[in-house]
Design an enzyme around this catalytic site. Structure first.
Site, PDB file in Angstrom:
ATOM      1  N   PHE A   1       0.804  -1.218   0.000  1.00 50.49           N
ATOM      2  CA  PHE A   1       0.000   0.000   0.000  1.00 50.49           C
ATOM      3  C   PHE A   1       0.834   1.264   0.000  1.00 50.49           C
ATOM      4  O   PHE A   1       0.363   2.318  -0.414  1.00 50.49           O
ATOM      5  CB  PHE A   1      -0.938   0.020   1.215  1.00 50.49           C
ATOM      6  CG  PHE A   1      -0.249   0.306   2.534  1.00 50.49           C
ATOM      7  CD1 PHE A   1       0.041   1.614   2.927  1.00 50.49           C
ATOM      8  CD2 PHE A   1       0.113  -0.723   3.387  1.00 50.49           C
ATOM      9  CE1 PHE A   1       0.675   1.882   4.136  1.00 50.49           C
ATOM     10  CE2 PHE A   1       0.750  -0.469   4.596  1.00 50.49           C
ATOM     11  CZ  PHE A   1       1.029   0.844   4.960  1.00 50.49           C
TER      12      PHE A   1
ATOM     13  N   CYS B   1       9.624   1.476   3.595  1.00 47.36           N
ATOM     14  CA  CYS B   1      10.556   0.433   4.030  1.00 47.36           C
ATOM     15  C   CYS B   1      11.977   0.959   4.108  1.00 47.36           C
ATOM     16  O   CYS B   1      12.846   0.321   4.693  1.00 47.36           O
ATOM     17  CB  CYS B   1      10.488  -0.774   3.099  1.00 47.36           C
ATOM     18  SG  CYS B   1      11.152  -0.480   1.453  1.00 47.36           S
TER      19      CYS B   1
ATOM     20  N   GLU C   1       9.425  -3.533  13.291  1.00 46.09           N
ATOM     21  CA  GLU C   1       9.222  -2.541  12.234  1.00 46.09           C
ATOM     22  C   GLU C   1       7.898  -1.828  12.515  1.00 46.09           C
ATOM     23  O   GLU C   1       6.823  -2.418  12.385  1.00 46.09           O
ATOM     24  CB  GLU C   1       9.177  -3.196  10.856  1.00 46.09           C
ATOM     25  CG  GLU C   1       9.026  -2.178   9.742  1.00 46.09           C
ATOM     26  CD  GLU C   1       8.870  -2.811   8.364  1.00 46.09           C
ATOM     27  OE1 GLU C   1       9.302  -2.186   7.376  1.00 46.09           O
ATOM     28  OE2 GLU C   1       8.314  -3.922   8.279  1.00 46.09           O
TER      29      GLU C   1
ATOM     30  N   LYS D   1      -1.187  -7.855  -8.673  1.00 45.13           N
ATOM     31  CA  LYS D   1      -2.140  -7.809  -7.569  1.00 45.13           C
ATOM     32  C   LYS D   1      -1.706  -6.684  -6.640  1.00 45.13           C
ATOM     33  O   LYS D   1      -0.819  -6.846  -5.804  1.00 45.13           O
ATOM     34  CB  LYS D   1      -2.158  -9.143  -6.813  1.00 45.13           C
ATOM     35  CG  LYS D   1      -3.500  -9.467  -6.097  1.00 45.13           C
ATOM     36  CD  LYS D   1      -3.943  -8.472  -5.066  1.00 45.13           C
ATOM     37  CE  LYS D   1      -3.170  -8.593  -3.778  1.00 45.13           C
ATOM     38  NZ  LYS D   1      -3.703  -7.656  -2.709  1.00 45.13           N
TER      39      LYS D   1
ATOM     40  N   SER E   1       5.828  -6.852   4.040  1.00 43.15           N
ATOM     41  CA  SER E   1       6.396  -7.139   5.356  1.00 43.15           C
ATOM     42  C   SER E   1       7.186  -8.442   5.329  1.00 43.15           C
ATOM     43  O   SER E   1       6.984  -9.303   4.466  1.00 43.15           O
ATOM     44  CB  SER E   1       5.284  -7.232   6.402  1.00 43.15           C
ATOM     45  OG  SER E   1       4.487  -8.391   6.170  1.00 43.15           O
TER      46      SER E   1
ATOM     47  N   GLU F   1      -5.082  -3.807  -1.676  1.00 41.91           N
ATOM     48  CA  GLU F   1      -6.515  -3.507  -1.671  1.00 41.91           C
ATOM     49  C   GLU F   1      -6.826  -2.203  -0.944  1.00 41.91           C
ATOM     50  O   GLU F   1      -7.953  -1.702  -1.027  1.00 41.91           O
ATOM     51  CB  GLU F   1      -7.285  -4.660  -1.031  1.00 41.91           C
ATOM     52  CG  GLU F   1      -7.038  -4.882   0.458  1.00 41.91           C
ATOM     53  CD  GLU F   1      -5.799  -5.719   0.755  1.00 41.91           C
ATOM     54  OE1 GLU F   1      -5.679  -6.198   1.902  1.00 41.91           O
ATOM     55  OE2 GLU F   1      -4.947  -5.888  -0.151  1.00 41.91           O
TER      56      GLU F   1
END
Length: 497
Positions: free
Chosen positions: A149, A281, A382, A173, A226, A176
């Protein structure tokens, strides 16, 4: 309410599952859209479209592919503001940050435009009498990408432009949580002339992810997200015989030596820790202050942190926007509370922050934690939010040991005026990307992006030369054309003579 659908075979395809995910505007907290979740059959339809398209696309000329990519780059440039607006509306990051995301994604499109140079291969002539050997690279077939995202346009552009430039077809993909940018990227690719089925987008959740990982016609999977999910992606995809590059999480350290310019270091720590609300990240989440620099450096960071302007991403005055969801905001806030309980000093507490007129938005102020124990959750996990930890170290050796003991090895940076110390650091630190007086060392498009340890699962990094290697397979061709005057039979073992 608008429904964001799939893009399969060159056109929008309505979802049939009856399952939808909410898409929020993080600045207001209101659900403004919904996204259709794909069924297994819809994923299969996307893969079938990609497989059919590969029959012609995989053998198409490099000239045709690059002509389309050049046109695509033009369209992205013309629509960059529009794409940035979609990102801001669904992710929450400020418009200038969203524009930067689009620009960094376009770097990979530009790299893909030069694919003819990258795929030109090698030739050795006369390796033996009238024998030549050539090495070439060919596309894999249907490949897939699963993207996060936090960069809904950039990370997809890290993947599919290179993949299709190499002759593959692609199934994407996206997250969402903010799916509109990826859908718009597919529309613009079609407008640029990309044939139907070469790029497909399936929206969805774990159902779609698992089908991608299991599908026998998908040859390779790229993933950014992740660490726990990256591990899952690698194990499940490899189980089904696929090539995998899975980029995981991070805990990026910024080492500040006593000789550093502390004003400059404080500025860069603010930018790297709180930009995009820390949802990167490559965000700096730990500053390691060496020697007696700590108190002064923390004071400078705190002064700057308290003056940051937080608000809606579409407000030009905002420097930082909200977080992606209410649940994520609350989870990030919990780390500040637990850090205090576990021995850290809370210098700036951003929890409980609200924006006038946007009280339901997913806002969190910036937090600064000092003297954080390495056993604290805020150091170990994280956080993926606007929380910066400061850890003290007596010496450079103590600092490098601290950084190298981290389970992650994505990015790191050193701030110093000492070239010898910087050179030593870049050789000794165990991380895939290193900055010297650069807090977020994301490589340019023609160098590859990727970390070490629990930040990468798979052998090859993303984009750059590694990306091209990932989306192609090597073939070596040995050729001999006998002289017409030659004749006879020789059953002896071939030799290089």
């Amino acid at each position: 309410m608008k429904t964001i659908t799939h893009w399969i075979g060159g056109k929008p395809v309505e979802g049939t599952s009856g399952r939808f995910g909410p898409v929020y505007n993080p600045a207001t907290g209101a659900q403004e859209k919904q996204v259709a979740f794909a069924t297994v059959d819809e994923v299969d339809a996307a893969v079938a479209a990609a497989k059919d398209a590969f029959e012609s696309w995989g053998s198409s000329s490099l000239a045709k592919r690059t002509a389309i990519l050049f046109k695509y780059r033009e369209l992205l440039d013309a629509h960059r503001d529009e794409i940035a607006e979609l990102i801001t509306a669904e992710h929450g990051k400020v418009h200038s940050d969203a524009l930067g995301e689009v620009a960094r994604g376009m770097e990979i499109v530009e790299l893909a435009c030069g694919i003819s140079v990258q795929l030109k291969g090698e030739l050795s002539t006369q390796v033996s009498t009238r024998v030549d050997v050539a090495s070439i690279r060919q596309p894999l077939g249907v490949v897939a990408g699963i993207t996060p995202f936090n960069f809904p346009a950039m990370v997809p552009m890290w993947m599919f432009p290179l993949a299709v430039a190499c002759g593959n077809t692609f199934v994407l993909k996206p997250s969402e949580k903010d799916p509109s940018a990826s859908f718009r990227l597919a529309e613009l690719a079609a407008e640029a002339g990309l044939p139907d089925g070469v790029l497909n987008v399936v929206q969805g959740d774990k159902v779609a992810v698992d089908r991608i990982l299991e599908h026998p016609d998908i040859e390779a999977v790229s993933f950014v997200g992740s660490t726990p999910i990256a591990k899952y992606i690698q194990l499940k995809a490899v189980e089904h015989g696929k090539r995998v590059q899975a980029l995981g999480g991070a805990k990026n350290h910024m080492l500040v030596l006593p000789d550093a310019d502390l004003d400059f270091a404080a500025d860069q720590a603010i930018n790297a820790a709180y930009g995009s609300a820390g949802e990167r990240c490559m965000a700096v989440s730990v500053v390691v202050a060496v020697g007696d620099t700590g108190d002064e450096l923390v004071a400078k960071i705190a002064e700057r942190a308290k003056n940051l302007r937080i608000g809606p991403g579409d407000d030009p005055a905002s420097e930082m926007g909200p977080l992606i969801t209410r649940e994520h905001r609350d989870k990030v806030a919990s780390y500040v509370a637990s850090a205090a309980q576990q021995g850290a000093e809370v210098v700036v507490d951003g929890t409980g922050y609200t924006v006038d007129g946007h009280e339901n938005g997913f806002y969190l102020g910036v937090s600064l934690l000092d003297k954080v124990p390495v056993t604290a959750d805020a150091y170990r996990d994280e956080i993926f939010g606007p929380v910066l930890c400061v850890v003290r170290a007596d010496t450079y050796d103590d600092a490098i040991e601290l950084i190298n003991s981290s389970r992650w090895g994505n990015g790191t940076a050193i701030f110093t005026r000492d070239g010898g110390a910087a050179r030593r650091f870049q050789l000794e630190v165990k991380a895939g990307m290193v900055g010297v007086n650069v807090p977020i060392p994301v490589p340019v498009g023609y160098h590859s992006f990727g970390g070490w340890k629990d930040s990468l699962f798979g052998d090859l990094h993303i984009y750059g030369n590694d990306g091209i290697a990932f989306y192609t397979q090597g073939k070596v061709i040995t050729t001999r054309w006998p002289d017409p005057a030659d004749a006879g039979i020789n059953l002896g073992f071939p030799s290089n003579s």
